[in-house]
Design a protein around this motif. Structure first.
Motif, PDB file in Angstrom:
ATOM      1  N   PHE A  25       0.839  -1.188   0.000  1.00  0.00           N
ATOM      2  CA  PHE A  25       0.000   0.000   0.000  1.00  0.00           C
ATOM      3  C   PHE A  25       0.879   1.244   0.000  1.00  0.00           C
ATOM      4  O   PHE A  25       1.992   1.231   0.529  1.00  0.00           O
ATOM      5  CB  PHE A  25      -0.930  -0.021   1.219  1.00  0.00           C
ATOM      6  N   ASN A  26       0.371   2.335  -0.577  1.00  0.00           N
ATOM      7  CA  ASN A  26       1.140   3.569  -0.707  1.00  0.00           C
ATOM      8  C   ASN A  26       1.458   4.225   0.625  1.00  0.00           C
ATOM      9  O   ASN A  26       2.494   4.855   0.774  1.00  0.00           O
ATOM     10  CB  ASN A  26       0.405   4.573  -1.602  1.00  0.00           C
ATOM     11  N   LYS A  27       0.542   4.113   1.579  1.00  0.00           N
ATOM     12  CA  LYS A  27       0.795   4.694   2.896  1.00  0.00           C
ATOM     13  C   LYS A  27       0.214   3.778   3.960  1.00  0.00           C
ATOM     14  O   LYS A  27      -0.754   3.054   3.723  1.00  0.00           O
ATOM     15  CB  LYS A  27       0.218   6.093   2.999  1.00  0.00           C
ATOM     16  N   PRO A  28       0.809   3.793   5.154  1.00  0.00           N
ATOM     17  CA  PRO A  28       0.302   2.948   6.234  1.00  0.00           C
ATOM     18  C   PRO A  28      -1.126   3.311   6.605  1.00  0.00           C
ATOM     19  O   PRO A  28      -1.541   4.460   6.523  1.00  0.00           O
ATOM     20  CB  PRO A  28       1.251   3.243   7.398  1.00  0.00           C
ATOM     21  N   GLY A  29      -1.892   2.302   7.005  1.00  0.00           N
ATOM     22  CA  GLY A  29      -3.274   2.499   7.435  1.00  0.00           C
ATOM     23  C   GLY A  29      -3.785   1.247   8.102  1.00  0.00           C
ATOM     24  O   GLY A  29      -3.054   0.266   8.269  1.00  0.00           O
ATOM     25  N   LYS A  30      -5.055   1.276   8.482  1.00  0.00           N
ATOM     26  CA  LYS A  30      -5.728   0.123   9.094  1.00  0.00           C
ATOM     27  C   LYS A  30      -6.838  -0.329   8.149  1.00  0.00           C
ATOM     28  O   LYS A  30      -8.008  -0.243   8.464  1.00  0.00           O
ATOM     29  CB  LYS A  30      -6.314   0.503  10.449  1.00  0.00           C
ATOM     30  N   TYR A  31      -6.469  -0.802   6.975  1.00  0.00           N
ATOM     31  CA  TYR A  31      -7.421  -1.194   5.952  1.00  0.00           C
ATOM     32  C   TYR A  31      -8.075  -2.529   6.318  1.00  0.00           C
ATOM     33  O   TYR A  31      -7.394  -3.483   6.669  1.00  0.00           O
ATOM     34  CB  TYR A  31      -6.720  -1.320   4.599  1.00  0.00           C
ATOM     35  N   SER A  32      -9.395  -2.586   6.212  1.00  0.00           N
ATOM     36  CA  SER A  32     -10.123  -3.833   6.471  1.00  0.00           C
ATOM     37  C   SER A  32      -9.925  -4.803   5.319  1.00  0.00           C
ATOM     38  O   SER A  32      -9.753  -4.397   4.173  1.00  0.00           O
ATOM     39  CB  SER A  32     -11.620  -3.550   6.618  1.00  0.00           C
TER      40      SER A  32
END
Length: 113
Positions: free
Chosen positions: A43-50
């Motif tokens: 992913f392009n940037k860190p996150g908390k994607y479900s």
């Protein structure tokens, strides 16, 4: 592709990882048989994607941030999972004999969630 990780002072190597992009990111392990390769999502940037496991066989999800494991879970079919930690990569490993050693390394008696 191959990945090497340490967890609790032990090291594991995961072979046969295929990087996915575009539509492959949308499909993931959906509609794949259990003998498919592990998949790497970046992913392009860190996150908390479900993520979800609709139309999937059981799999192990390993979330990474800057190449380090931040979380891992066994995922049962037909679930929605949101990790607790931010991540920039995800590896989905299908539950099959080829990855048996990986599952034994990560789960140690844990049940599918």
């Amino acid at each position: 592709m191959k990945a090497k990780f340490k967890l609790n002072g032990k090291e594991i190597v995961i072979d046969n990882i295929r990087k996915v992009s575009g539509l492959g990111k949308l499909a993931g392990l959906m509609f794949k048989n259990k003998e498919t390769d592990a998949l790497l999502f970046s992913f392009n940037k860190p996150g908390k994607y479900s993520i979800h496991s609709y139309f999937c066989q059981p799999f192990l999800a390993i979330w990474l941030n800057n190449g380090k494991i931040v979380e891992h879970k066994l995922v049962a079919p037909n679930k929605v999972i949101k990790p607790e930690n931010e991540f920039d990569s995800l590896i989905e490993i299908p539950f099959n004999d080829r990855y048996k050693q990986v599952f034994n390394f990560f789960v140690d008696g844990e049940r599918f969630k």
